[in-house]
Design an enzyme around this catalytic site. Structure first.
Site, mmCIF file in Angstrom:
data_model
loop_
_atom_site.group_PDB
_atom_site.id
_atom_site.type_symbol
_atom_site.label_atom_id
_atom_site.label_comp_id
_atom_site.label_asym_id
_atom_site.label_seq_id
_atom_site.Cartn_x
_atom_site.Cartn_y
_atom_site.Cartn_z
ATOM 1 N N ASP A 137 0.830 -1.203 0.000
ATOM 2 C CA ASP A 137 0.000 0.000 0.000
ATOM 3 C C ASP A 137 0.867 1.258 0.000
ATOM 4 O O ASP A 137 2.073 1.197 0.273
ATOM 5 C CB ASP A 137 -0.897 -0.032 1.252
ATOM 6 C CG ASP A 137 -2.242 0.628 1.026
ATOM 7 O OD1 ASP A 137 -2.343 1.502 0.144
ATOM 8 O OD2 ASP A 137 -3.197 0.283 1.746
ATOM 9 N N ASP A 162 -10.761 1.800 -3.177
ATOM 10 C CA ASP A 162 -11.263 1.485 -1.837
ATOM 11 C C ASP A 162 -12.786 1.449 -1.818
ATOM 12 O O ASP A 162 -13.388 1.127 -0.798
ATOM 13 C CB ASP A 162 -10.775 2.530 -0.823
ATOM 14 C CG ASP A 162 -9.374 2.213 -0.319
ATOM 15 O OD1 ASP A 162 -8.871 1.112 -0.603
ATOM 16 O OD2 ASP A 162 -8.781 3.072 0.361
HETATM 17 C C1 GLA Z 1 -5.737 1.688 2.270
HETATM 18 C C2 GLA Z 1 -6.098 0.548 1.364
HETATM 19 C C3 GLA Z 1 -7.171 -0.284 2.000
HETATM 20 C C4 GLA Z 1 -6.650 -0.817 3.318
HETATM 21 C C5 GLA Z 1 -6.178 0.320 4.206
HETATM 22 C C6 GLA Z 1 -5.454 -0.186 5.416
HETATM 23 O O1 GLA Z 1 -6.786 2.574 2.417
HETATM 24 O O2 GLA Z 1 -6.500 1.011 0.104
HETATM 25 O O3 GLA Z 1 -7.564 -1.337 1.168
HETATM 26 O O4 GLA Z 1 -5.607 -1.717 3.072
HETATM 27 O O5 GLA Z 1 -5.298 1.198 3.516
HETATM 28 O O6 GLA Z 1 -5.028 0.844 6.238
#
Ligand code: GLA
Length: 707
Positions: free
Chosen positions: A441, A505
């Site tokens: 990420d 997301d």
């Molecule tokens: C980001 C990612 C999510 C999740 C969060 C965890 O927002 O896109 O899918 O993994 O971080 O903190």
């Protein structure tokens, strides 16, 4: 063929180039079966009155010193000198469809090398490299790639977005002036995906001539399309450099990122199919050639709340649903109880996992699943042991208070101590634990990226690639996902090092329909992470049926993102059903040609995949909003063989149809739904299939199988 004219050829695209005295693209379009080099004489232009006295070419270097009054391909200087180079070709090397053109300006002391490669898929790859040949630094402000497009290119389609709303297309007319987009967010960005398409005015999915570009680069970029007053059009793409970021000492070089270009005379589908073929053949390197495993990601199920016993119960439930890869998301490492601490401390949280990760991993594997884990290595929380020990490891400018993003800062990957620390921690994670998959990420945008006081975004991006490359060498069997708050780092250069993207997301199926369609212009379904979320979307609070959620996630690399233990039996059955359906269809979905259908109703999206042999196809018809008309019309099915016959069957539909009733929407269903039919491909393509009336936010799945 005359020495100075080269032709690159592929089954679907040809490129004709002049290489002397300068490099110029003369033709980029459909294959030429009857080309002879003399034909290029027809392109010799008039020299109009009222302008310069000679013809002014749009060269691959786009030099303003040749009289091109536009954005030059190179901007730079040597303390105010050597700022308007003009290049002459020295040498050309051709091997099949690969050409290298080496040119120099010996006044400015610069060498410019163009690399072009036309792939069998029809995708043209280009890269320029500038070398400083003289003593003293050359300060390079811009180094761009330029491609001419015909005067017919009257419209631009590009993509805007934001967190939770990636890949939204927009169109502008290209009649005068310029279209320009810039990304200065420090990563590929949600804001502007580094790509755009120019095309004949009115181009659409199934028709029209288009020229599409994608810059494979995970940092800042600038793209533009210009119309000059002589009517000529050109497209330009470049990595965007900060002031003073690039200095080339004598003998040093800088290369642009690779530019990927796809032409189609058959609308956007033709362009996408070439890009997809190219990605499949050249960019994707899976450690094992196996079907893409169905995921369960724990994020929206438990967030930071990690209890190994409970996680094991989630894994058991997941395995029953048919999940093949179980991924624990954020929250597993020391001190990570919320998003305001601990990034950088890549040690297992022993309070949460007193017996280590092994018992969880062993259980997951005993259940027949792979194990994956979340990391965000480029980041550091101010509240972390790492920050307390090394406050100077930040990518920042000394003396300034830069804003935090998601309560975190970025590490300076060009600092060797930082690089080595991250490599060591990731080597520990991937070496000591049996991890098959990493969700990598990157959750903030980059402000004032400074390394030792100098601008460092290009170096940071390259160091990230190096970190990935080293980890891939050390752990060749591990697959990686590129995630950046969802779709903030989706591009071809990061894809060379990763195997999947977290598309967004936003798991709301209605939003996903549009986001995934936007992403499908450049990426095939197997790299598009698509998860079934809970009934109430965590990002929009909308509610969708399991059928709509399931079908929406079907056309990607599927997963579920929830706590399966807490879900109702009805929901569980739904997950199992769509996972099984995905597994049944994935050989087709992950190898076939993606087809987006032009629908007469903007509230309806139709999208499908046709097998390369044209013996199978599945199409999803999604009703996004209230139908515009009371009758949804006939779906003319593209991509089938005219002479073949196909069995048409409804694979999935909302209850009002599967129960063979029309519910509130229809008194009588279309006949083919009541009685399965065998129909010729020609009839399906030309006359089509009458669609049922659908409720907003619902979809059906239709299968065509050659008999
Ligand atoms: C980001 C990612 C999510 C999740 C969060 C965890 O927002 O896109 O899918 O993994 O971080 O903190």
């Amino acid at each position: 063929m005359e020495q100075n004219i080269l032709r690159l050829t592929s089954p679907s695209t040809d490129v004709v180039l002049r290489t002397q005295p300068y490099a110029e693209i003369l033709y980029w379009g459909e294959p030429l079966s009857h080309f002879s080099v003399e034909d290029i004489q027809t392109l010799t232009r008039a020299v109009p009155n009222g302008r310069l006295d000679v013809d002014t070419p749009v060269t691959l270097a786009a030099e303003s010193g040749r009289g091109l009054f536009g954005s030059p391909g190179i901007e730079g200087h040597r303390a105010g000198k050597d700022w308007s180079p003009v290049f002459s070709t020295l040498r050309v090397e051709q091997s099949g469809n690969q050409v290298i053109i080496i040119s120099e300006d010996n006044i400015a002391g610069l060498r410019l090398t163009h690399e072009l490669n036309l792939d069998n898929s029809g995708v043209l790859q280009l890269r320029n490299t500038l070398t400083n040949l003289k003593p003293g630094n050359y300060w390079l402000d811009r180094l761009a790639l330029t491609l001419p497009v015909p005067e017919q290119a009257g419209e631009v389609m590009a993509f805007h977005g934001r967190w939770l709303r990636e890949f939204q297309p927009h169109r502008v007319s290209l009649q005068h002036g310029s279209y320009q987009q810039e990304n200065r967010r420090g990563r590929t960005s949600h804001e502007y995906f580094p790509a755009f398409i120019t095309g004949k005015t009115g181009f659409c999915e199934q028709q029209g001539e288009v020229w599409g570009l994608h810059l494979g680069w995970s940092g800042n970029h600038r793209l533009r399309a210009d119309v000059k007053t002589d009517g000529r059009r050109l497209m330009q793409a470049e990595a965007l450099y900060l002031p003073g970021e690039i200095q080339l000492a004598e003998g040093e070089s800088l290369a642009t990122p690779w530019l990927y270009a796809s032409h189609s005379a058959q609308g956007l589908n033709g362009m996408s199919q070439k890009f997809h073929r190219f990605v499949r053949e050249h960019l994707l390197h899976f450690p094992q050639p196996k079907p893409r495993p169905v995921h369960l990601n724990t994020w929206e199920g438990i967030y930071f709340d990690h209890d190994p016993q409970y996680i094991i119960s989630m894994a058991r439930q997941a395995a029953e649903l048919g999940v093949e890869r179980f991924i624990i998301d954020d929250g597993w490492f020391r001190g990570r109880h919320h998003d305001r601490a601990a990034l950088g401390d890549w040690y297992l949280d022993e309070q949460k996992y007193p017996n280590g990760l092994t018992p969880v991993i062993q259980q997951v594997k005993a259940l027949g699943m792979e194990f994956g884990i979340w990391v965000e290595p480029e980041m550091i929380s101010p509240d972390s042991d790492l920050y307390r020990a090394h406050p100077d490891w930040l990518l920042a400018l000394p003396g300034y208070q830069q804003p935090a993003g998601r309560y975190q800062y970025v590490l300076d990957l060009q600092n060797p101590a930082v690089f080595d620390y991250l490599l060591a921690r990731m080597d520990w994670l991937l070496g000591e634990q049996e991890i098959d998959y990493v969700k990598w990420d990157m959750n903030r945008e980059i402000v004032q990226p400074g390394h030792q006081g100098h601008p460092a975004l290009t170096g940071q991006t390259q160091a990230l690639y190096r970190l990935f490359d080293t980890l891939r060498q050390h752990h060749p069997n591990v697959e990686f996902e590129s995630c950046a708050s969802g779709g903030g780092r989706i591009d071809y250069e990061i894809l060379k090092r990763t195997h999947r993207f977290w598309t967004s997301d936003n798991n709301d199926a209605l939003e996903r329909q549009q986001i995934q369609r936007g992403m499908s212009y450049f990426f095939p379904p197997e790299v598009m992470g698509a998860h079934i979320g809970g009934k109430f979307s965590h990002t929009t609070s909308r509610q969708h049926s399991i059928a709509f959620r399931g079908l929406t996630a079907l056309f990607g690399h599927m997963g579920v993102e929830l706590d399966p233990v807490k879900e109702s039996p009805e929901e569980q059955q739904g997950f199992a059903r769509y996972i099984a359906l995905h597994k049944q269809l994935r050989p087709l979905l992950h190898s076939g040609d993606v087809v987006r259908v032009d629908s007469h109703d903007p509230a309806m999206l139709i999208h499908g995949v046709v097998s390369p042999q044209q013996d199978k196809a599945v199409f999803m018809v999604s009703q996004l909003a209230m139908p515009t008309w009371s009758l949804p019309g006939q779906f003319r099915v593209p991509g089938l063989q005219s002479a073949a016959h196909y069995r048409v069957s409804l694979l999935d539909a909302p209850d009002l149809i599967t129960l063979q009733q029309g519910g509130h929407a229809m008194k009588i269903l279309p006949a083919w739904i009541k009685q399965p039919m065998v129909v010729s491909g020609e009839w399906l393509q030309r006359a089509g299939l009458a669609l049922p009336v659908l409720d907003p936010e619902s979809a059906i799945l239709i299968e065509f199988k050659k008999v």
